[in-house]
Design a protein around this motif. Structure first.
Motif, PDB file in Angstrom:
ATOM      1  N   ASP B  98      33.151  29.027  43.131  1.00  0.00           N
ATOM      2  CA  ASP B  98      32.225  29.843  42.338  1.00  0.00           C
ATOM      3  C   ASP B  98      31.121  30.435  43.212  1.00  0.00           C
ATOM      4  N   GLY B  99      30.715  29.722  44.274  1.00  0.00           N
ATOM      5  CA  GLY B  99      29.716  30.276  45.177  1.00  0.00           C
ATOM      6  C   GLY B  99      30.234  31.531  45.859  1.00  0.00           C
ATOM      7  N   GLY B 100      31.467  31.474  46.322  1.00  0.00           N
ATOM      8  CA  GLY B 100      32.090  32.600  47.020  1.00  0.00           C
ATOM      9  C   GLY B 100      32.492  33.729  46.097  1.00  0.00           C
ATOM     10  N   THR B 101      32.381  33.530  44.794  1.00  0.00           N
ATOM     11  CA  THR B 101      32.745  34.582  43.845  1.00  0.00           C
ATOM     12  C   THR B 101      31.512  35.098  43.095  1.00  0.00           C
ATOM     13  N   PHE B 102      30.788  34.176  42.446  1.00  0.00           N
ATOM     14  CA  PHE B 102      29.654  34.574  41.598  1.00  0.00           C
ATOM     15  C   PHE B 102      28.471  35.057  42.438  1.00  0.00           C
ATOM     16  N   ASP B 103      28.240  34.400  43.589  1.00  0.00           N
ATOM     17  CA  ASP B 103      27.031  34.707  44.362  1.00  0.00           C
ATOM     18  C   ASP B 103      27.362  35.493  45.630  1.00  0.00           C
ATOM     19  N   ILE B 104      27.918  34.786  46.602  1.00  0.00           N
ATOM     20  CA  ILE B 104      27.984  35.332  47.959  1.00  0.00           C
ATOM     21  C   ILE B 104      29.114  36.348  48.120  1.00  0.00           C
ATOM     22  N   GLY B 105      30.223  36.145  47.447  1.00  0.00           N
ATOM     23  CA  GLY B 105      31.370  37.028  47.668  1.00  0.00           C
ATOM     24  C   GLY B 105      31.447  38.205  46.716  1.00  0.00           C
ATOM     25  N   ILE B 106      30.438  38.385  45.870  1.00  0.00           N
ATOM     26  CA  ILE B 106      30.616  39.350  44.774  1.00  0.00           C
ATOM     27  C   ILE B 106      30.678  40.799  45.257  1.00  0.00           C
ATOM     28  N   GLN B 107      29.990  41.114  46.369  1.00  0.00           N
ATOM     29  CA  GLN B 107      30.047  42.513  46.820  1.00  0.00           C
ATOM     30  C   GLN B 107      31.453  42.867  47.325  1.00  0.00           C
ATOM     31  N   ALA B 108      32.074  41.966  48.084  1.00  0.00           N
ATOM     32  CA  ALA B 108      33.421  42.241  48.589  1.00  0.00           C
ATOM     33  C   ALA B 108      34.419  42.297  47.434  1.00  0.00           C
ATOM     34  N   LEU B 109      34.225  41.397  46.469  1.00  0.00           N
ATOM     35  CA  LEU B 109      35.120  41.359  45.307  1.00  0.00           C
ATOM     36  C   LEU B 109      34.986  42.642  44.491  1.00  0.00           C
ATOM     37  N   SER B 110      33.733  43.069  44.284  1.00  0.00           N
ATOM     38  CA  SER B 110      33.495  44.280  43.515  1.00  0.00           C
ATOM     39  C   SER B 110      34.111  45.487  44.226  1.00  0.00           C
ATOM     40  N   GLY B 111      33.993  45.518  45.549  1.00  0.00           N
ATOM     41  CA  GLY B 111      34.584  46.612  46.330  1.00  0.00           C
ATOM     42  C   GLY B 111      36.095  46.645  46.191  1.00  0.00           C
ATOM     43  N   ALA B 112      36.713  45.468  46.317  1.00  0.00           N
ATOM     44  CA  ALA B 112      38.176  45.394  46.221  1.00  0.00           C
ATOM     45  C   ALA B 112      38.632  45.798  44.824  1.00  0.00           C
ATOM     46  N   ALA B 113      37.885  45.364  43.807  1.00  0.00           N
ATOM     47  CA  ALA B 113      38.261  45.678  42.428  1.00  0.00           C
ATOM     48  C   ALA B 113      38.092  47.170  42.154  1.00  0.00           C
ATOM     49  N   GLU B 114      37.047  47.759  42.717  1.00  0.00           N
ATOM     50  CA  GLU B 114      36.804  49.190  42.494  1.00  0.00           C
ATOM     51  C   GLU B 114      37.920  50.014  43.139  1.00  0.00           C
ATOM     52  N   ARG B 115      38.393  49.578  44.320  1.00  0.00           N
ATOM     53  CA  ARG B 115      39.508  50.292  44.982  1.00  0.00           C
ATOM     54  C   ARG B 115      40.852  49.898  44.376  1.00  0.00           C
ATOM     55  N   ASN B 116      40.828  48.924  43.481  1.00  0.00           N
ATOM     56  CA  ASN B 116      42.039  48.360  42.877  1.00  0.00           C
ATOM     57  C   ASN B 116      43.044  47.927  43.941  1.00  0.00           C
ATOM     58  N   ASP B 117      42.558  47.245  44.984  1.00  0.00           N
ATOM     59  CA  ASP B 117      43.429  46.725  46.037  1.00  0.00           C
ATOM     60  C   ASP B 117      44.420  45.735  45.437  1.00  0.00           C
ATOM     61  N   ASP B 118      45.613  45.709  46.021  1.00  0.00           N
ATOM     62  CA  ASP B 118      46.707  44.932  45.431  1.00  0.00           C
ATOM     63  C   ASP B 118      46.621  43.452  45.844  1.00  0.00           C
ATOM     64  N   ILE B 119      45.651  42.734  45.292  1.00  0.00           N
ATOM     65  CA  ILE B 119      45.492  41.308  45.624  1.00  0.00           C
ATOM     66  C   ILE B 119      45.306  40.481  44.343  1.00  0.00           C
ATOM     67  N   ILE B 120      45.582  39.189  44.482  1.00  0.00           N
ATOM     68  CA  ILE B 120      45.230  38.258  43.392  1.00  0.00           C
ATOM     69  C   ILE B 120      43.964  37.549  43.845  1.00  0.00           C
ATOM     70  N   TYR B 121      42.905  37.642  43.061  1.00  0.00           N
ATOM     71  CA  TYR B 121      41.665  36.937  43.409  1.00  0.00           C
ATOM     72  C   TYR B 121      41.479  35.790  42.430  1.00  0.00           C
ATOM     73  N   VAL B 122      41.432  34.581  42.961  1.00  0.00           N
ATOM     74  CA  VAL B 122      41.276  33.411  42.100  1.00  0.00           C
ATOM     75  C   VAL B 122      39.914  32.785  42.365  1.00  0.00           C
ATOM     76  N   CYS B 123      39.177  32.534  41.298  1.00  0.00           N
ATOM     77  CA  CYS B 123      37.930  31.793  41.431  1.00  0.00           C
ATOM     78  C   CYS B 123      38.127  30.445  40.765  1.00  0.00           C
ATOM     79  N   TYR B 124      38.111  29.376  41.559  1.00  0.00           N
ATOM     80  CA  TYR B 124      38.146  28.047  40.929  1.00  0.00           C
ATOM     81  C   TYR B 124      36.693  27.615  40.802  1.00  0.00           C
TER      82      TYR B 124
END
Lengths: 102, 294
Positions: B98-124
């Protein structure tokens, strides 16, 4: 530095952590009472350590005749950390958590 | 014997997780569903230690350990590399806490989602920085104890709603899953495998040391979380929301809270506030589902 040169450049990704026998962490030891076990495999499904194996041959001790040849769960004590999820989730309540002997 | 989930074990024994770890069981089920044709990217999180000591690994698939903020972008890069080599079948899964998704990783995740990159992102989601010593994250729920929100001053803010954030990116597939429902869990990962674009899966992952609960209660707590609507199971496919499990009689949130020591200091009014918040979220979810059906 010589030590470093021996190391491979990438992670050897073949499940090689099997060298680490985590069974020594255990305080409580799960034991299956096969005379009550209904072979539902729920313990296998919920084991976080993937240490419940499926014995395809079956085990002769069973509550019913037709279950004797059914695949049965078998705990691998080399890796079991004794968390007790199997005992908690078992619908037949046939797994007992016993104190580990040295 | 009929097994309801795939038999093959991709995750091996001997990993370094605490006994009763929810995140490990989640990884075991995820890899069962995705199979060996997968590459996993792990940023700093519990899983960077669970996986094992270099050069060993407990995962039966290639792993890349990456910096805290970079899980999504590293996965995007690996996928781009695979496509450049003509490999279109291998799945790339970013597996972050959750740290790497909700807080620290959110900019990279948002970028990947905006480009609709073909990945599975899992947040445990274990609701705090458990690996470094249980510090509060923006995924920590209201009222919870952590080492940075002590009993006298428990966390005052509610949990961030990551699924709504991801839903606002309009990605093709979003799902929530828990280890208490392995069949539902495996089905969601198999479905995600067949979809192109960014897929986000939010996993509820109990942590016995961090939540101050008994090791054997991991699955039980996850089940009660679904039955009391603390963590509802649903999926959003192309913007359409569908709730997977609707409890016929909703369990009291007290059943969920009393199993965990991190909530033991809560007073009656705090519990009422938590219940109110849960009711509100559940009603919103029901309304949203109804709107999509209509």
């Amino acid at each position: 530095m010589k030590e470093n040169q021996k190391l491979p450049e990438i992670v050897v990704s073949s499940g090689s952590m099997k060298i680490n026998k985590t069974g020594s962490w255990r305080n409580l030891r799960p034991e299956i009472d096969y005379s009550k076990c209904i072979r539902c495999m729920i313990c296998w499904k919920f084991c976080p350590d993937a240490c419940i194996k499926i014995n395809k041959e079956g085990i002769k001790l069973a509550p019913r005749e037709n279950l004797k040849k059914e695949p049965a769960p078998e705990i691998d004590y080399d890796y079991c950390k004794g968390c007790g999820i199997c005992a908690e989730e078992c619908p037949a309540k046939c797994i007992a958590m016993l104190k580990e002997k040295k | 014997m009929r097994l309801t989930i795939p038999e093959e074990e991709v995750l091996s024994s001997g990993h370094l997780a605490c006994p009763g770890c929810g995140a490990t069981l989640a990884m075991r089920l995820a890899l069962k569903a995705l199979g060996r044709d997968t590459i996993v990217v792990i940023p700093a999180c519990c899983w960077s230690t669970i996986d094992g000591v270099f050069p060993n690994s407990a995962l039966g698939v290639p792993v890349m350990h990456i910096a805290f903020e970079a899980a999504a972008i590293a996965a995007s890069g690996i996928k781009a590399g695979l496509i450049a080599k003509g490999n279109t079948h291998t799945q790339v899964m970013a597996w972050a806490g959750d740290g790497g998704t909700f807080d620290i990783g959110i900019q990279a995740l948002s970028g990947a989602a905006e480009r609709n990159d073909d990945i599975i992102y899992v947040c445990y989601d274990n609701e705090a920085y458990q690996n470094t010593g249980i510090q509060r994250s923006s995924a920590t729920p209201y009222g919870a104890w952590t080492t940075t929100t002590p009993r006298k001053h428990p966390k005052q803010e509610p949990k961030k709603n990551i699924v709504d954030i991801m839903s606002a990116h309009r990605i093709p597939y979003i799902a929530t899953a828990t280890i208490a429902y392995p069949e539902d869990f495996v089905r969601k990962f198999k479905k995600a495998r067949e979809i192109k674009g960014t897929r986000f899966i939010h996993i509820f992952s109990p942590c016995p040391p961090g939540w101050k609960m008994k090791e054997q209660d991991t699955v039980k707590v996850s089940r009660i979380a679904v039955k009391s609507c603390v963590f509802p199971l649903f999926e959003i496919e192309d913007g359409k929301l569908k709730i997977n499990i609707k409890p016929s009689r909703r369990q009291d949130v007290r059943d969920y809270l009393k199993l965990q020591g991190r909530f033991s200091h809560l007073k009656e009014e705090d519990i009422k506030r938590i219940q109110k918040e849960i009711d509100k979220n559940w009603q919103n979810l029901l309304k949203r589902e109804e709107a999509h059906e209509g």
